[in-house]
Every structure is written in structure tokens, then in C-alpha cells.
Design a protein around this motif. Structure first.
Motif, PDB file in Angstrom:
ATOM      1  N   ILE A   1      37.756 -70.163  10.441  1.00 17.28           N
ATOM      2  CA  ILE A   1      36.811 -69.061  10.586  1.00 17.28           C
ATOM      3  C   ILE A   1      36.916 -68.051   9.450  1.00 17.28           C
ATOM      4  N   GLY A   2      37.967 -68.176   8.609  1.00 14.23           N
ATOM      5  CA  GLY A   2      38.101 -67.237   7.510  1.00 14.23           C
ATOM      6  C   GLY A   2      39.161 -67.672   6.519  1.00 14.23           C
ATOM      7  N   ILE A   3      39.189 -67.005   5.361  1.00  9.22           N
ATOM      8  CA  ILE A   3      40.170 -67.267   4.307  1.00  9.22           C
ATOM      9  C   ILE A   3      40.957 -65.975   4.104  1.00  9.22           C
ATOM     10  N   ASN A   4      42.238 -65.985   4.457  1.00  6.84           N
ATOM     11  CA  ASN A   4      43.063 -64.779   4.353  1.00  6.84           C
ATOM     12  C   ASN A   4      43.161 -64.333   2.899  1.00  6.84           C
ATOM     13  N   SER A   5      42.872 -63.052   2.670  1.00  7.03           N
ATOM     14  CA  SER A   5      42.721 -62.583   1.301  1.00  7.03           C
ATOM     15  C   SER A   5      43.650 -61.428   0.939  1.00  7.03           C
ATOM     16  N   TYR A   6      43.726 -60.406   1.756  1.00  7.12           N
ATOM     17  CA  TYR A   6      44.535 -59.243   1.394  1.00  7.12           C
ATOM     18  C   TYR A   6      44.798 -58.392   2.629  1.00  7.12           C
ATOM     19  N   TYR A   7      45.573 -57.330   2.446  1.00  5.45           N
ATOM     20  CA  TYR A   7      45.848 -56.402   3.531  1.00  5.45           C
ATOM     21  C   TYR A   7      46.029 -55.003   2.963  1.00  5.45           C
ATOM     22  N   TYR A   8      45.948 -54.006   3.835  1.00  3.25           N
ATOM     23  CA  TYR A   8      46.178 -52.632   3.421  1.00  3.25           C
ATOM     24  C   TYR A   8      47.594 -52.223   3.806  1.00  3.25           C
ATOM     25  N   PRO A   9      48.495 -52.045   2.830  1.00  2.00           N
ATOM     26  CA  PRO A   9      49.901 -51.736   3.147  1.00  2.00           C
ATOM     27  C   PRO A   9      50.067 -50.482   3.990  1.00  2.00           C
ATOM     28  N   LYS A  10      49.181 -49.508   3.834  1.00  4.14           N
ATOM     29  CA  LYS A  10      49.303 -48.253   4.582  1.00  4.14           C
ATOM     30  C   LYS A  10      48.598 -48.316   5.930  1.00  4.14           C
ATOM     31  N   GLY A  11      47.930 -49.423   6.206  1.00  9.38           N
ATOM     32  CA  GLY A  11      47.221 -49.555   7.477  1.00  9.38           C
ATOM     33  C   GLY A  11      48.095 -50.185   8.538  1.00  9.38           C
ATOM     34  N   ASN A  12      47.601 -50.176   9.763  1.00 11.90           N
ATOM     35  CA  ASN A  12      48.308 -50.775  10.886  1.00 11.90           C
ATOM     36  C   ASN A  12      47.559 -52.030  11.311  1.00 11.90           C
ATOM     37  N   ASN A  13      48.157 -53.188  10.996  1.00  8.94           N
ATOM     38  CA  ASN A  13      47.534 -54.475  11.335  1.00  8.94           C
ATOM     39  C   ASN A  13      46.157 -54.629  10.688  1.00  8.94           C
ATOM     40  N   GLN A  14      45.998 -54.125   9.475  1.00  6.87           N
ATOM     41  CA  GLN A  14      44.732 -54.274   8.767  1.00  6.87           C
ATOM     42  C   GLN A  14      44.826 -55.458   7.804  1.00  6.87           C
ATOM     43  N   PHE A  15      44.715 -56.645   8.380  1.00  6.11           N
ATOM     44  CA  PHE A  15      44.767 -57.881   7.605  1.00  6.11           C
ATOM     45  C   PHE A  15      43.355 -58.433   7.475  1.00  6.11           C
ATOM     46  N   ILE A  16      43.003 -58.823   6.252  1.00  8.60           N
ATOM     47  CA  ILE A  16      41.612 -59.138   5.930  1.00  8.60           C
ATOM     48  C   ILE A  16      41.448 -60.617   5.581  1.00  8.60           C
ATOM     49  N   ALA A  17      40.433 -61.241   6.177  1.00 10.74           N
ATOM     50  CA  ALA A  17      40.049 -62.607   5.830  1.00 10.74           C
ATOM     51  C   ALA A  17      38.575 -62.623   5.432  1.00 10.74           C
ATOM     52  N   ILE A  18      38.241 -63.386   4.403  1.00 10.54           N
ATOM     53  CA  ILE A  18      36.848 -63.573   4.021  1.00 10.54           C
ATOM     54  C   ILE A  18      36.181 -64.450   5.081  1.00 10.54           C
ATOM     55  N   HIS A  19      35.050 -64.020   5.589  1.00 15.71           N
ATOM     56  CA  HIS A  19      34.352 -64.721   6.676  1.00 15.71           C
ATOM     57  C   HIS A  19      33.928 -66.125   6.235  1.00 15.71           C
ATOM     58  N   VAL A  20      33.965 -67.076   7.187  1.00 17.09           N
ATOM     59  CA  VAL A  20      33.619 -68.468   6.878  1.00 17.09           C
ATOM     60  C   VAL A  20      32.206 -68.588   6.309  1.00 17.09           C
ATOM     61  N   SER A  21      31.318 -67.679   6.680  1.00 15.05           N
ATOM     62  CA  SER A  21      29.947 -67.736   6.167  1.00 15.05           C
ATOM     63  C   SER A  21      29.904 -67.593   4.651  1.00 15.05           C
TER      64      SER A  21
END
Length: 419
Positions: A183-203
Motif C-alpha cells: 500500500i506504500g513505499i516507506n520514505s522518511y520520517y520527522y525526527p521531532k514528531g511522534n510516530n510521524q512515519f511517511i510512506a509514498i502512497h501506492v497510487s
């Protein structure tokens, strides 16, 4: 009391069934996931057909193509044939490779919903080790668009914000649903965020694969670009620090939020209350038990021996005592303990080593090893370029004593032994 016992059994069965589902997702998907590296930088990725490997663009641009290989969970090493594309806006890249047997199924583009359980597979790294094919899980927190006008790593894409933990080295790895579909491709995260992990959407991936006429398997009934072959395993730095993009702006810019009904809310509430119940039962049952002592306590500062050179032990009583005792040991390096639990522990710059010291150029790829046998620990130099020193004396093979200092390259480690 019987009702309480029945509820406990029901909750235990629910947890067991969910752990089984997670295990099944991992077993079916991991054979399609790879570790991509040129022995300097490292990242993650996955196959969408038998010869196409997808990762992040910010991983691809840091790798030296001629030295790059893809390593699979079974130990296979796959060579690259050519680079197919690098797309700046959605941080995606793909390579044509030697043929493989397994690849992932892409989920329906409208399938991911807020609250859905998700799983990530990748190769997170620390300064000393690579934790290959690590599995984490979480839920989808949001589905939105991201706009980051960074000159080096610009992002303008549909993304999934989720809570499955990511670290350096996870970049390019797959984000999966409970069916094991991508459903997505894990790309990056925000070190100062809380559980802010980002994946590029499958679309976004579907769009770029269509653009370059690359075949793939999808569960979208209207998709006409499916690969005719079916995946038998599908379910119904130039530096490590450079692998996660660093953005000046730590604020997530949102242009559109996709709202959806959380179909799993009742289940989540049930699991939450069940977890609290299990914790209470566990605390009561253990309240009268004595706390067990740890095998060893973390060492905060290495102690260097005053004597120079290394003397082998030959006393028979010492040898017999060591064989009778349950000897354990750790290797201390740069504030961290590495338990020497394996028969052979390898030390060097190679990410295949058990203790990785990647930032010391004077250390060989596989510099030395520690062998555990009959209660003894033997240090052996593996024909390294600059040699292995034990208490400042060069050795080929020697028995290690408690608090011995091992120097390789410009780095020192300390050996500690515990009974």
C-alpha cells in the motif's frame, strides 16, 4: 470467576490469531524484499515483477551503480542490469535486475483507510549494525498530500502517515496491509514528531510504473497493466546518515485530507482493554516473586589494563574451572555492549559482520573474529590489512581474558567476561 476466565481465554485467542496473521504477512512478503547496498550506503526495496526492483530516489542517488547488489532474505545476491527511472516528486526509483521468483502484489489504490493495520519490512541501521529484514507494525494515522519544496529532496506526492516504526535504512521498503499487499513505499520520517512515519502512497507507484510501461500485479479489477505471471508467495551512505532526507522545515504541510470510516474501532478498543486486563493479571501474579538479577550490567566506561602484551593461560585448574562454569561475555564498544552469544562473532566494516564499525577506514571488511569454545573465547585476526592488537601486542590467535583491550584500526573495544 468462570466468566472472567472465559473472557481471558477469548482475549488470549484473539491476540494469538492476530500474531499469527502478522507472522503470515511477514513470511509471505519478506521473500520479495531486498537490502540494496554498495558497501557504503544501504537501503531497502522490493520487487514488483520478476526483474523490477523499486526503492526510494534518495537511496538510489547515493549508491554507486557498479558496486551495488541486492541481497535477499535467503542470502541470494541479485545483480543490477540498469536503472529504469528516478522520480523526484514522489521519491521513487527502480532498477532492472536479474530474474527472481517472488514479488509483491499492489493493493487497490482506494484500499488503504485511516485506522487500518499496516506492516513495514526493511533494514534499519545503527552506527554499528544493520538489522536486516526487520518487521514493525502500526496503523494508518492519515492519508494526505505532502508538499516539501526542498532543493535536494523535493516531495509533491500522495502519502500515508502511519505508526509502524522506521529508522535509517528502512527507506524504500514496503508498507503492507493485513493481506500482505503493497500500500506504500516507506520514505522518511520527522525526527521531532511522534510516530510521524511517511510512506509514498501506492497510487504514486502505479502512476510511475504505467508511465514507464513496467508490468506489475495488482488487485485493482480495472487495472489493465497486470503482469501475466502470478506471484506464488502473494496473499488472496555514500553514508548511512544520508539515506533519510533531512528537511529544514519540520512541519508536515497538508493540502488534502482523505477521511474514511474506521472499520476496526471496535476491535482496537477490545484489544486496548484486553491489554490492560492482561497487564493487571501479570502484575498480581508476579508481585510476590523476587526480582531476578541480570546476567550482566551495562558497562558505562571501558577499563584499560595496565599490563602490555598478552599472556596465554596454561594453568590446568583454571582451564577446568572455566569449562565447568557457564561463561558469558560481551564486547564493549563506543558505549554499547555486544553479547558474544554465537560460536563465532565477526568484527569489521562489512554490514554482514556481527559488530559493524563502518566509520573506521583502517578496519578491513572482516577484520577479526571471536570464537567461543569450551568456556574460552579466542580472538583471531582474519588476515586484516593493519593487523589486530590485544593489549597493544599484535596477535594472530590468542585467548581473551576479562577486560582485555582489542584494537583494530583506530578503534578500541573491551572484552568482558561474566560467570
Amino acid at each position: 470467576m468462570k466468566k472472567l476466565f472465559f473472557i481471558y481465554l477469548l482475549f488470549g485467542y484473539t491476540l494469538f490469531s492476530y500474531s499469527q496473521d502478522a507472522e503470515k504477512v511477514y513470511e509471505k512478503a519478506v521473500s520479495s524484499v531486498g537490502l540494496i547496498s554498495d558497501m557504503r550506503g544501504i537501503g531497502s526495496g522490493f520487487f514488483v515483477n520478476s526483474t523490477t526492483f523499486v526503492t526510494n530516489r534518495h537511496v538510489s542517488i547515493e549508491l554507486n551503480f557498479s558496486n551495488t547488489l541486492i541481497k535477499l532474505k535467503d542470502g541470494s545476491k541479485i545483480k543490477l542490469v540498469k536503472k529504469l527511472f528516478e522520480d523526484k516528486s514522489n521519491d521513487l526509483a527502480a532498477y532492472e535486475t536479474e530474474p527472481v521468483s517472488n514479488y509483491l502484489i499492489l493493493a487497490n489504490e482506494s484500499g488503504p483507510k485511516i485506522g487500518d493495520k499496516v506492516f513495514a519490512i526493511g533494514n534499519p541501521t545503527s552506527n554499528f549494525n544493520v538489522y536486516k529484514f526487520t518487521f514493525t507494525e502500526g496503523i494508518i494515522n492519515n492519508i494526505t498530500n505532502e508538499e516539501i519544496p526542498s532543493p535536494e529532496y523535493p516531495i509533491s506526492a500522495h502519502i500515508i502517515l502511519h505508526s509502524a516504526t522506521l529508522n535509517k535504512g528502512n527507506s524504500g521498503g514496503p508498507l503492507l496491509n493485513s493481506k500482505g499487499e503493497l500500500i506504500g513505499i516507506n520514505s522518511y520520517y520527522y525526527p521531532k514528531g511522534n510516530n510521524q512515519f511517511i510512506a509514498i502512497h501506492v497510487s504514486e507507484l502505479v502512476s510511475v510504473l504505467k508511465k514507464y510501461s513496467i508490468k506489475y500485479n495488482s488487485n485493482n479489477p480495472s487495472d489493465l497493466t497486470k503482469d501475466s505471471a502470478k506471484n506464488k508467495d502473494s496473499i488472496n551512505n555514500s553514508g548511512i546518515s544520508n539515506l533519510i532526507p533531512k528537511f529544514k522545515n519540520d512541519t508536515v504541510l497538508t493540502t488534502r485530507i482523505v477521511n474514511s470510516k474506521n472499520n476496526n474501532s471496535v476491535l482496537i478498543i477490545f484489544v486496548l482493554f484486553g491489554s490492560i486486563f492482561v497487564l493487571i493479571v501479570f502484575a498480581i501474579s508476579n508481585s510476590n516473586k523476587k526480582q531476578k538479577n541480570f546476567l550482566y550490567q551495562p558497562v558505562t566506561q571501558p577499563v584499560v589494563q595496565e599490563n602490555i602484551g598478552h599472556k596465554l593461560h596454561s594453568n590446568k585448574q583454571y582451564i577446568n574451572n572455566n569449562r565447568e562454569l557457564n561463561i558469558k561475555s560481551v564486547l564493549y564498544y563506543n558505549g554499547r555492549n555486544y553479547p558474544l552469544s554465537k560460536t563465532e562473532t565477526y568484527i569489521g566494516r562489512d554490514f554482514d559482520c556481527d559488530v559493524v564499525i563502518a566509520d573506521d577506514i583502517f578496519i578491513s571488511k572482516k577484520h577479526c573474529k571471536i570464537t567461543k569454545t569450551n568456556g574460552f573465547f579466542y580472538l583471531t585476526d582474519l588476515f586484516s590489512k593493519n593487523g589486530t592488537l590485544l593489549n597493544r601486542g599484535r596477535i594472530n590467535t590468542a585467548i581473551l581474558k576479562d577486560r582485555d583491550v582489542i584494537k583494530i584500526g583506530n578503534s578500541e573495544t573491551v572484552f568482558y567476561k561474566y560467570n
